[in-house]
Design a protein around this motif. Structure first.
Motif, short mmCIF file in Angstrom:
data_model
loop_
_atom_site.label_atom_id
_atom_site.label_comp_id
_atom_site.label_asym_id
_atom_site.label_seq_id
_atom_site.Cartn_x
_atom_site.Cartn_y
_atom_site.Cartn_z
N LEU A 177 0.84 -1.20 0.00
CA LEU A 177 0.00 0.00 0.00
C LEU A 177 0.87 1.25 0.00
CD1 LEU A 177 -2.95 -0.54 2.50
CD2 LEU A 177 -3.11 0.15 0.10
N VAL A 180 2.50 1.69 -3.54
CA VAL A 180 1.62 2.14 -4.63
C VAL A 180 1.12 3.56 -4.39
CG1 VAL A 180 0.92 -0.18 -5.38
CG2 VAL A 180 -0.52 1.06 -3.77
N LEU A 181 0.90 3.92 -3.12
CA LEU A 181 0.45 5.29 -2.85
C LEU A 181 1.58 6.28 -3.08
CD1 LEU A 181 -1.82 4.73 0.29
CD2 LEU A 181 -2.54 5.35 -2.03
N HIS A 184 2.21 6.10 -7.15
CA HIS A 184 1.14 6.27 -8.14
C HIS A 184 -0.02 7.15 -7.71
CE1 HIS A 184 3.10 3.22 -10.57
NE2 HIS A 184 3.15 2.43 -9.52
#
Lengths: 322, 322
Positions: A177, A180-181, A184
């Motif tokens: 998490l 990806v945060l 992206h």
């Protein structure tokens, strides 16, 4: 190589992103270590036997009777051969019963350790961690009665052990998490455009927010605090990390009720240290860290499986070499 | 163009990803709509005056006295000109007081609507939604006393309105979380490799899991249920969507206590319908949907600001055209 250095086992930790080999001596002592970035998705030409031979072929030649055992994603559907999961409660005997022997392409065999399935209504699986867990129980036998073993990382695992068996475990995708945060989402954008600065204070600030309630409603504060100039851009990723690790801790500790069994963190030292600080902030102290448990686990499982020679497996040539 | 079609206002909804223009007549009736994919980050050459002229230049020429007003990210630091936020509680008068008039490059002016700041310890901001909110209050005046207005989307906003003012709001990054997990995480990988199939049942299954407790510990079930063949790969994204929307609803409804004020969903019809079904599943019924509130909001704010001519703003040429 002295008698003290006599090898008994070749152990492999073959995961998604890397391949590590251990030459293990008496009691599981690590005599040699080798590594390649040949995780199962990055094996050259997808040729597992060749990768195996390239990494440990000389050991195989030199000590032809030495058993070899591998744990990790190598036993997944994307690996060398899929090995069915064994189910919780999983003690060492159950892991041993699920070992799979495959031809290793050099005229001998390789044993693959099975992963473990927690068959709860929301099932959970692990592959590779089971070996680290039994390594931890080998290194810290007092944990066998009852312990909470936590392997922080991309997919953090919280594993309840009682009576020397894996009873139950949960997965928190905290590391993925965060990645990806950061890479992206809008939360990572400002920080992607300039250098970050380590900020223990911002990390704790995120932990404090997450301790109160679920972060679904506060994740966006990573951005709004920056927009309103209450948080420096360079510190925003540490704040986000605090939110996400804090969410993991609040949820995981909530499931325990009031009593937390002896808790041991297993894995990368820097990350484990970060989790230990966070746990302390959540009121959990006496947390121990075990940086390396994989080779001990491979030894333990091979030993319980009766793979280890009762007399040292010394090849004729090793005497020349010693 | 009959008297009935006399234009009073040019309104722009200028967001991050698109630019939409309305020619508005009596009472805010939409006479014409135009749109370009010229969100503030995609304006050709970053030239805002030229984009404005290209989209509505002919309207400006034809009705030189017509006021123009814009809401959305166009007033952010990355937009045409940054407009400071106004603070909660924000009623229409406060929005009007924060309007900023800028030269629009054609010898006339454009009014920019300010965003709103909720200055709580974890602050929150919105830009563009405030205009939709006042549009909703314009269209459904009975909401002004007390309402919960929800704008689902990339960053869902839950806005508490009392006494015709925005009191407080929260942001849930549900849409963005879904997108980054689908496109970049292991949860989306199997589904990325084959077609998805709409599955209302999988969506509800995810909602049910999220209703019980925070999803931090159950997100990974999107993968483990597939691995254990208890969930079809093609349905896994709907399950994930249920988990994430369910997390949003559980958290947002938890903050309300037992009483939910009249709840209206504002935005895209399909998404609002999905949220209405989810809310029903969480025990909240009588939820209304308002698909289009932006032009009504622009009209309301321009009207309160006294920008609208008391007599119809008919250009000499419009008579010829009519």
């Amino acid at each position: 190589m002295s008698d003290f250095d006599t090898p008994y086992l070749i152990g492999l930790d073959w995961g998604t992103s890397s391949l590590r080999a251990y030459l293990l001596g008496e009691g599981g002592r690590v005599l040699q270590t080798r590594a390649e970035p040949w995780g199962i998705l990055h094996v050259p030409d997808g040729n597992f036997p060749r990768a195996f031979a390239t990494l440990v072929g000389d050991w195989r030649t030199r000590w032809p009777d030495l058993p070899a055992i591998a744990a990790g994603m190598i036993g997944s559907a994307q690996g060398w051969q899929e090995v069915p999961y064994v189910e919780c409660p999983a003690d060492a005997a159950r892991l041993v019963s699920g070992l799979q022997r495959i031809a290793s392409g050099d005229g001998r065999f390789l044993y693959l350790v099975p992963g473990v399935l927690d068959g709860s209504p929301l099932p959970n699986v692990l592959r590779g961690e089971e070996t680290q867990l039994f390594g931890a129980l080998q290194l810290l036998p007092e944990l066998a009665a009852e312990a909470l073993l936590v392997l922080p990382g991309t997919h953090s695992k919280w594993v309840t052990v009682t009576d020397s068996a894996i009873r139950h475990f949960a997965t928190y995708m905290t590391g993925e998490l965060f990645a990806v945060l950061r890479d992206h989402s809008i939360l990572g954008r400002p920080a992607r455009e300039q250098d970050s600065r380590a900020s223990p204070a911002a990390f704790v600030r995120g932990l404090d927010v997450a301790r109160e309630k679920p972060v679904a409603g506060s994740l966006f504060s990573t951005r709004s605090l920056v927009l309103t100039r209450r948080l420096a851009v360079e510190e925003s990723l540490d704040y986000l990390s605090g939110l996400l690790i804090g969410e993991e801790l609040r949820c995981a500790l909530d499931t325990l009720g009031n009593a937390c069994p002896p808790l041991v963190l297993i894995g990368d030292g820097v990350l484990c240290q970060r989790y230990r600080e966070a746990l302390l902030h959540f009121g959990v102290d006496n947390v121990r860290i075990l940086e390396q448990a994989g080779s001990a686990g491979l030894w333990r499982i091979a030993s319980d499986a009766g793979l280890l020679a009762t007399t040292p497996s010394v090849s004729p040539r090793s005497a020349n070499y010693a």
